[in-house]
Structure formats: structure tokens, C-alpha cells
Scaffold this motif. Structure first.
Motif, PDB file in Angstrom:
ATOM      1  N   MET A  62       0.828  -1.208   0.000  1.00  0.00           N
ATOM      2  CA  MET A  62       0.000   0.000   0.000  1.00  0.00           C
ATOM      3  C   MET A  62       0.863   1.258   0.000  1.00  0.00           C
ATOM      4  SD  MET A  62      -2.821  -0.889   2.946  1.00  0.00           S
ATOM      5  CE  MET A  62      -3.592  -2.504   3.065  1.00  0.00           C
ATOM      6  N   THR A  63       0.392   2.257  -0.748  1.00  0.00           N
ATOM      7  CA  THR A  63       0.937   3.609  -0.666  1.00  0.00           C
ATOM      8  C   THR A  63      -0.164   4.509  -0.130  1.00  0.00           C
ATOM      9  OG1 THR A  63       2.482   3.325  -2.505  1.00  0.00           O
ATOM     10  CG2 THR A  63       1.858   5.582  -1.947  1.00  0.00           C
ATOM     11  N   PHE A 104      -7.648  13.790  -1.653  1.00  0.00           N
ATOM     12  CA  PHE A 104      -8.281  12.867  -2.590  1.00  0.00           C
ATOM     13  C   PHE A 104      -7.517  12.834  -3.909  1.00  0.00           C
ATOM     14  CE2 PHE A 104     -10.878  12.573  -6.436  1.00  0.00           C
ATOM     15  CZ  PHE A 104     -11.184  11.228  -6.375  1.00  0.00           C
ATOM     16  N   MET A 105      -7.129  13.996  -4.401  1.00  0.00           N
ATOM     17  CA  MET A 105      -6.453  14.047  -5.692  1.00  0.00           C
ATOM     18  C   MET A 105      -5.127  13.286  -5.685  1.00  0.00           C
ATOM     19  SD  MET A 105      -8.559  15.587  -7.699  1.00  0.00           S
ATOM     20  CE  MET A 105      -7.535  15.963  -9.121  1.00  0.00           C
ATOM     21  N   SER A 106      -4.545  13.085  -4.504  1.00  0.00           N
ATOM     22  CA  SER A 106      -3.318  12.278  -4.441  1.00  0.00           C
ATOM     23  C   SER A 106      -3.573  10.849  -4.901  1.00  0.00           C
ATOM     24  CB  SER A 106      -2.754  12.282  -3.011  1.00  0.00           C
ATOM     25  OG  SER A 106      -3.556  11.501  -2.136  1.00  0.00           O
ATOM     26  N   CYS A 107      -4.831  10.428  -4.867  1.00  0.00           N
ATOM     27  CA  CYS A 107      -5.178   9.083  -5.325  1.00  0.00           C
ATOM     28  C   CYS A 107      -5.373   9.014  -6.836  1.00  0.00           C
ATOM     29  CB  CYS A 107      -6.446   8.599  -4.626  1.00  0.00           C
ATOM     30  SG  CYS A 107      -6.321   8.448  -2.834  1.00  0.00           S
ATOM     31  N   VAL A 108      -5.476  10.164  -7.503  1.00  0.00           N
ATOM     32  CA  VAL A 108      -5.737  10.154  -8.946  1.00  0.00           C
ATOM     33  C   VAL A 108      -4.668  10.865  -9.768  1.00  0.00           C
ATOM     34  CG1 VAL A 108      -8.220   9.948  -8.611  1.00  0.00           C
ATOM     35  CG2 VAL A 108      -7.216  12.207  -8.820  1.00  0.00           C
ATOM     36  N   PHE A 109      -3.876  11.757  -9.162  1.00  0.00           N
ATOM     37  CA  PHE A 109      -2.793  12.395  -9.909  1.00  0.00           C
ATOM     38  C   PHE A 109      -1.837  11.337 -10.433  1.00  0.00           C
ATOM     39  CE2 PHE A 109      -3.010  16.649  -7.431  1.00  0.00           C
ATOM     40  CZ  PHE A 109      -3.805  17.220  -8.417  1.00  0.00           C
ATOM     41  N   ASP A 110      -1.475  11.433 -11.707  1.00  0.00           N
ATOM     42  CA  ASP A 110      -0.547  10.474 -12.294  1.00  0.00           C
ATOM     43  C   ASP A 110       0.805  10.482 -11.584  1.00  0.00           C
ATOM     44  OD1 ASP A 110      -2.374   9.608 -14.166  1.00  0.00           O
ATOM     45  OD2 ASP A 110      -1.732  11.049 -15.696  1.00  0.00           O
ATOM     46  N   VAL A 112       1.345  10.694  -8.509  1.00  0.00           N
ATOM     47  CA  VAL A 112       1.291  10.124  -7.163  1.00  0.00           C
ATOM     48  C   VAL A 112       0.653   8.735  -7.176  1.00  0.00           C
ATOM     49  CG1 VAL A 112       0.578  10.498  -4.776  1.00  0.00           C
ATOM     50  CG2 VAL A 112       1.042  12.471  -6.264  1.00  0.00           C
ATOM     51  N   LYS A 113      -0.626   8.675  -7.547  1.00  0.00           N
ATOM     52  CA  LYS A 113      -1.388   7.428  -7.599  1.00  0.00           C
ATOM     53  C   LYS A 113      -1.331   6.668  -6.275  1.00  0.00           C
ATOM     54  CE  LYS A 113      -2.992   7.233 -11.886  1.00  0.00           C
ATOM     55  NZ  LYS A 113      -4.439   7.151 -12.191  1.00  0.00           N
ATOM     56  N   LEU A 174       2.366  17.994  -2.260  1.00  0.00           N
ATOM     57  CA  LEU A 174       1.068  17.782  -2.886  1.00  0.00           C
ATOM     58  C   LEU A 174       0.396  19.092  -3.244  1.00  0.00           C
ATOM     59  CD1 LEU A 174      -1.208  15.871  -3.733  1.00  0.00           C
ATOM     60  CD2 LEU A 174      -2.067  15.981  -1.383  1.00  0.00           C
ATOM     61  N   ILE A 175       0.510  20.100  -2.384  1.00  0.00           N
ATOM     62  CA  ILE A 175      -0.128  21.381  -2.687  1.00  0.00           C
ATOM     63  C   ILE A 175       0.499  22.023  -3.917  1.00  0.00           C
ATOM     64  CG2 ILE A 175      -0.389  23.752  -1.840  1.00  0.00           C
ATOM     65  CD1 ILE A 175      -2.512  21.817  -0.844  1.00  0.00           C
ATOM     66  N   GLY A 176       1.778  21.797  -4.142  1.00  0.00           N
ATOM     67  CA  GLY A 176       2.396  22.281  -5.377  1.00  0.00           C
ATOM     68  C   GLY A 176       1.775  21.633  -6.600  1.00  0.00           C
ATOM     69  N   LEU A 177       1.579  20.316  -6.560  1.00  0.00           N
ATOM     70  CA  LEU A 177       0.931  19.612  -7.667  1.00  0.00           C
ATOM     71  C   LEU A 177      -0.506  20.073  -7.846  1.00  0.00           C
ATOM     72  CD1 LEU A 177       2.134  15.942  -7.017  1.00  0.00           C
ATOM     73  CD2 LEU A 177       2.857  17.449  -8.884  1.00  0.00           C
ATOM     74  N   TYR A 178      -1.195  20.230  -6.735  1.00  0.00           N
ATOM     75  CA  TYR A 178      -2.597  20.620  -6.787  1.00  0.00           C
ATOM     76  C   TYR A 178      -2.747  22.044  -7.322  1.00  0.00           C
ATOM     77  CZ  TYR A 178      -7.402  21.259  -5.206  1.00  0.00           C
ATOM     78  OH  TYR A 178      -8.747  21.512  -5.155  1.00  0.00           O
ATOM     79  N   SER A 179      -1.860  22.931  -6.917  1.00  0.00           N
ATOM     80  CA  SER A 179      -1.900  24.307  -7.413  1.00  0.00           C
ATOM     81  C   SER A 179      -1.680  24.344  -8.924  1.00  0.00           C
ATOM     82  CB  SER A 179      -0.836  25.156  -6.705  1.00  0.00           C
ATOM     83  OG  SER A 179      -1.102  25.251  -5.328  1.00  0.00           O
ATOM     84  N   ALA A 180      -0.748  23.542  -9.415  1.00  0.00           N
ATOM     85  CA  ALA A 180      -0.511  23.474 -10.858  1.00  0.00           C
ATOM     86  C   ALA A 180      -1.756  22.971 -11.589  1.00  0.00           C
ATOM     87  CB  ALA A 180       0.683  22.571 -11.142  1.00  0.00           C
TER      88      ALA A 180
END
Length: 520
Positions: A62-63, A104-110, A112-113, A174-180
């Protein structure tokens, strides 16, 4: 929206619908800490057991991404949860201060997944509270899942493996990825490299987790965010409660928009799954108005779609949605998971349904994973404001046709019977019977003239009743989601109507035992 305060004993007492909440810090009289480090460890184990049963994965496969808001107890809870996950071989991504939607988006961002994610937050509750929210790529867990997680947290089975030398957690911006991700949405919608140039936006994060929205989303795209306030995370919440439904919070941001002459104000709750706005005239776009604004953002691309809202929305909003925008309005139950799940259910059954939104500011769009995301809603509003600015207009244009009720009132009556759920159900049945047989005469006496009193159907929560004639308005009597409370909402389209409806209801509650109606 009512929340279970988690003041009982044991992990089961920490259940709060589709998440977990409790008292994490001492300092408030009468509130004993029950979200202890040991409880947090047990909940982490319960989650691993639940996820393993659900997927067949062992912890070493698990991640799990782990984040928190700005609450003072956050680092300690994250620390013990992280330690527990690592001890069983989980790969842990430490996201630091984050938002619930980003987790939640950490589960769908390519990039991170993650298999799952855990957000440590208690939303808008006071500084001494905290909690945990859980996500998988399918979305947030349901109430039934929380029951399973908490039950598994209180057992030793199935036994979890323990690794001899746990690895360290990996740091993830994660907030950097989410902001982008949010910046890309703005650029795609507005089509320029500097799409927000000339737009002035006040962001109020309430010292929660949403300050990034000003500095990492809007400012890099050219917006003037110099008037923004309370962007720094501070778990004491020294300025105001981070909650778009809080009067002090809304007064603060409206004043700042007024003082700065900004084009738009955006305000978030602590973990940024809710937002509301302020228009260019420093007027709140909140409650019914935020529903109306969100609906205008989807009406053109999704004509005739159904908008699912909570049960306390006004008749004026229904007219705006149906007569003004040509949409359909389904007034459903309180609770953001309820409205979101209804949207998903309707969509799966073939009914065009693109938006689910509560008056609290929880808004979920079908094209955004049916995720209630305050920053996503804010982003759509910012895009609309930028387009209108180019035309010499303001965001107020979009809700100009929304009428507001003349009067509103909310009363919360405590149920004193031990079995409060059973008592509440009986009172609602009695209220329906009273409406059918005796309310009209009581209303005529209170209003001083003939009144038609009718049950609203279809109705999905409590008893909703319309008044017309000498008084025009409605009331909704329902059960709280978790607490021994009967909330009563009353609205009138004319001055004096709430008083007349209240007087009518007094005649009903005079004969009801087991309910403290003194607040009427």
C-alpha cells in the motif's frame, strides 16, 4: 450542518458520518480528550484492516498519502498515524499541510497514484477538535465504511504484519501539484498565459490550509491578491472561525473587499472543501446565493441539468434555478455526502445531473470526480469573474435575478427523551398529522386571515410545509444528522410572516412532550 461532537467514550464515539472527529486537546471546560494518540493509532490499524479486506492488499503493497490542516493537534496525530503505518510496511507520503480535496487528488494524480489517503482535520470545528477523513481512488469513504473502520480499530484481528526496520516517510509537495492542476484549469478556460491580469481578488483562508490559493494559484497568473488576509496557517484561528457560514468570517471578508475595492472575494473553511464568495459590491454570495452562482456556471454547457441541494434551500432559489436558468431543482437531504451520492445515483440512472451543492458551500461537480472541493468552485468563480471583468461587468451579474426571502429564522430544539431518534420520528409523524388536520385554523388565528397550509411533496427530509394567503412562507422541521436536536427553519416572503408561522408552530409544540421548545 450538524456535527457529532464526539464527546462519548471509545473509538465508536468518534464516528461522525463519513469521517471521524473528537476532542484532541485540553482547554475547553467540559470537553475531555477522546481523540488520543492511542485512539489515532488504533484508527490507523483499523483503516489498514478495512483497506486490506476491501482490496486484498497487504500493508507492504500500500501507498498512503497523509496530510493535515493547520490545527495545533495535527502534527501529533499525523506523527502517530505515520508511525503506525510505517510499522506495518506501508509506503507513506507525508504531504504536510494540505487540503481535503487535494488529499483525494493524491489518489488520482498520475504523479502520485496513492492507494489511499488520510486527511487529519475537523473542518470548521473549534481549535481543540480534530479528526480523520479517508479517501481511495473511488472517493471519500461512506458512513458504513467508518463503522467498519472503527469496529476493526477496536479488535486485534486480522493480525497485521510488523516490519523489523520501518522505512522513513517520503515528503510530497502535494499542494504544489494541486496548485498546478488549478492553474491549468484557469489557463484552459481563459486561454492566455497571464489570464488573471487586471483582476483583484481578496482570499480569506481564516488561518486554515487555504492560503496557497492566493500565492500559488492566483498570483502566478497575474491576479492582484495583495488585499488577501489570514493566509498563514495558525491553529489558534486568531482572527475568525474559518467557516463561510460564520457571520464574523463573512463580515471580515466583505469589509476587506469594500476597503480594497476588489473585484471578488473568496473565503474557505479550514480544510478547503467549502467556499463562498463576495461580489464586487462587497455583498455576500453565500448560502442560497452560492448555490445560484454555482448553477449559473454550469447552466450554459449543461442545459436542463438537475441541481441537487440540501433541504433548507429557499423557494426563491427554486424559481431562480427553474424559471431563470431552465434547470431542475431537487431539494434533497442535509449532509454533503447525501447530496453528492444522490447526484451520482441520478447520473448513473441516466438523469442529467451535473452539480450537487449544500448551502454550507460544499459543491461537487460531476466532471471533477464528484468531489466537494472549495478551491475548484473558487476557480470556476474566478474564471467567470475574469471574463466578466473584460466586459466591464462584475460577478454580481450572474445572480442578479435571485430574490431573497424577506425573513428567515432557525430554531434548534433539544429532544429530552433518552431514545431521541425514536422520539424525533414520532414528532415528525405528529407534525404531518397536525398539518393535515389542525394547522390551517392555528395559522389563520396567528396571521389574522385565511391561510392555506400544505405539505410539500416530494420531500426527502423531515416535514416541509408551505403557507399561502394571509401569510406566505414555509417551515422545515427535521431531525439532526447526529444530535438529539430538531432543527426548525422558517422563511417568509413578506415582513411579519416568520412571526406568524412561529406562532402557529407554538400551538403544535404546546402538546408535545419530550421536546424543549422554549426557544420558539
Amino acid at each position: 450542518m450538524e456535527k457529532d461532537m464526539g464527546l462519548g467514550k471509545g473509538i465508536v464515539s468518534l464516528r461522525n458520518g463519513s469521517d471521524i472527529r473528537g476532542v484532541a486537546l485540553e482547554g475547553v471546560e467540559g470537553e475531555q480528550v477522546n481523540l488520543t494518540p492511542d485512539a489515532a493509532r488504533s484508527i490507523a490499524r483499523g483503516f489498514l484492516r478495512w483497506y486490506g479486506q476491501r482490496t486484498g492488499k497487504t500493508p507492504d503493497l500500500m501507498t498512503v498519502a497523509l496530510g493535515r490542516d493547520s490545527r495545533l493537534s495535527g502534527p501529533a496525530i499525523v506523527g502517530v498515524v505515520k508511525e503506525e503505518l510505517l510499522a506495518h510496511g506501508v509506503r507513506v507520503l507525508d504531504c504536510g499541510i494540505a487540503t481535503t480535496p487535494a488529499m483525494f487528488m493524491s489518489c488520482v494524480f498520475d504523479e502520485v497514484k496513492a492507494d489511499a489517503s488520510i486527511m487529519v482535520t475537523a473542518s470548521h470545528l473549534p481549535w481543540n477538535r480534530n479528526g480523520l477523513k479517508f479517501f481511495t481512488p473511488d472517493g471519500g469513504v461512506e458512513s458504513s465504511d467508518i463503522v467498519s473502520i472503527t469496529e476493526l480499530a477496536e479488535t486485534d484481528t486480522p493480525e497485521l504484519p510488523v516490519v523489523a526496520e520501518p522505512a522513513d516517510a517520503e515528503q510530497l509537495d502535494l499542494i504544489g501539484l494541486y496548485s498546478a492542476h488549478l492553474r491549468k484549469i484557469i489557463c484552459d478556460q481563459l486561454g492566455t498565459d497571464n489570464p488573471l491580469a487586471g483582476l483583484t481578488v481578496v482570499v480569506d483562508a481564516g488561518n486554515g490550509a487555504g492560503g496557497f490559493y492566493a500565492t500559488q494559484v492566483l498570483a502566478p497568473l497575474g491576479a492582484d491578491v495583495s488585499g488577501s488576509q489570514f493566509l498563514e496557517p495558525d491553529g489558534t484561528f486568531p482572527n475568525h472561525v474559518p467557516n463561510p457560514e460564520n457571520e464574523q468570517a463573512m463580515a471580515s471578508i466583505t469589509q476587506k473587499v469594500r476597503d480594497t475595492g476588489a473585484d471578488l472575494g473568496v473565503i474557505f473553511d479550514t480544510d478547503v472543501d467549502r467556499s463562498s464568495a463576495v461580489d464586487e459590491h462587497a455583498r455576500e454570495i453565500n448560502r442560497n446565493a452560492i448555490v445560484a452562482l454555482a448553477a449559473t456556471l454550469v447552466a450554459q454547457d449543461h442545459p436542463g441539468t438537475t441541481i441537487v441541494t440540501d433541504s433548507v434551500t429557499s423557494d426563491e432559489l427554486t424559481r431562480f434555478l427553474e424559471d431563470g436558468l431552465g434547470l431542475k431543482h431537487m431539494r434533497y437531504r442535509r449532509g454533503y455526502r447525501n447530496v453528492i451520492n444522490k447526484m451520482v445515483e441520478l447520473s448513473a440512472a441516466g438523469t442529467a445531473c451535473f452539480l450537487a451543492i449544500e448551502t454550507s458551500g460544499h459543491a461537487a461537480f460531476m466532471d471533477n470526480y464528484a468531489l466537494d472541493d472549495g478551491a475548484y468552485l473558487a476557480t470556476l468563480i474566478v474564471c467567470a469573474a475574469a471574463r466578466l471583468k473584460r466586459e466591464g461587468k462584475g460577478i454580481s451579474e450572474l445572480v442578479a435575478g435571485l430574490e431573497e426571502p424577506a425573513e428567515t429564522r432557525e430554531v434548534r430544539m433539544r429532544i429530552t427523551d433518552e431514545d431521541f431518534r425514536a422520539k424525533g420520528a414520532v414528532v415528525l409523524e405528529q407534525c404531518e398529522e397536525w398539518v393535515l388536520n389542525g394547522a390551517r385554523d392555528a395559522a389563520a388565528i396567528a396571521a389574522g386571515g385565511p391561510v392555506a397550509v400544505t405539505l410539500v411533496n416530494p420531500n426527502y427530509e423531515g416535514v416541509r410545509v408551505n403557507f399561502s394567503g394571509a401569510v406566505n412562507g414555509w417551515f422545515l422541521l427535521r431531525m439532526s444528522l447526529h444530535d438529539p436536536i430538531l432543527p426548525l427553519n422558517i422563511e417568509s416572503s413578506e415582513p411579519g410572516g416568520v412571526q406568524a408561522i412561529t406562532a402557529t408552530l407554538r400551538s403544535f409544540f404546546e402538546g408535545i412532550e419530550g421536546v424543549d421548545s422554549s426557544s420558539l
